[in-house]
Enzyme design. Sequence first.
Site, short mmCIF file in Angstrom:
data_model
loop_
_atom_site.label_atom_id
_atom_site.label_comp_id
_atom_site.label_asym_id
_atom_site.label_seq_id
_atom_site.Cartn_x
_atom_site.Cartn_y
_atom_site.Cartn_z
N MET A 232 -6.20 12.39 3.70
CA MET A 232 -6.51 11.26 2.82
C MET A 232 -7.83 10.62 3.26
SD MET A 232 -4.17 10.92 0.46
CE MET A 232 -4.26 12.73 0.32
N HIS A 233 -8.93 11.31 2.97
CA HIS A 233 -10.24 10.86 3.45
C HIS A 233 -10.58 9.45 2.96
CE1 HIS A 233 -11.26 14.81 5.12
NE2 HIS A 233 -10.82 15.35 3.99
#
Length: 304
Positions: A232-233
């Site tokens: 989940m950048h």
Amino acid sequence: MRLPIFLDTDPGIDDAVAIAAAIFAPELDLQLMTTVAGNVSVEKTTRNALQLLHFWNAEIPLAQGAAVPLVRAPRDAASVHGESGMAGYDFVEHNRKPLGIPAFLAIRDALMRAPEPVTLVAIGPLTNIALLLSQCPECKPYIRRLVIMGGSAGRGNCTPNAEFNIAADPEAAACVFRSGIEIVMCGLDVTNQAILTPDYLATLPELNRTGKMLHALFSHYRSGSMQSGLRMHDLCAIAWLVRPDLFTLKPCFVAVETQGEFTSGTTVVDIDGCLGKPANVKVALDLDVKGFQQWVAEVLALAS
């Protein structure tokens, strides 16, 4: 008191999770969204952002931003996010439209109207932010800080050294990093640790309508990664606002390489102070993964 934020984004699959958190985290007050070309074209990122706002019935103004980088030809990440950027879920039709002014002017106007300095959050290429800072320098005192998802102190993800959001517009990133505003950089050093586990991903369809939608998007383009977990950048930038205790930061001098044949777009992070230059960025280097995962579960449970 809720923290007022403006969010600059290029949705994009993981942007959708970050937008959900920005809307539903009770600590945040999302007042403006802007779009930029990045994962896909700006027309598509704008359409995707409007779809998400309609899905959540969120009355947040949105302005369309830069279609191309400051200097160079555009690049995208359609190979990761698909041609539309956000296919896989049947969003309901709507008649929402973006504001009638460019994103950087919408940010300027909103900053100048705000009763207190506002935190900017940028989870795409930094073109809009560079335009704001270069064309409207009078806005700087009204910016509390800028939190970005971008860069890396080590390996890249679109070249050996460069992270995509910075590499998509290195000149814009260089302008922003030289600007003198307070910057927090959540780069690949932490975002590669920000993994949602397969067990948690499997629970999303039963969580709520947001979970069902996100699971559909993930399954459409990242079905293979669903078995090993998803990074989940972009969500890390939102997480830092709410839970800075989960992150280990170090003030560093950071510059952006714009000339190198093999290194263009690299964030040169002087962790050890070798260059003797004053720190201009607070760089996130480590993440409490379990704490992050727990926070994500809590905020997505609110996203109904």
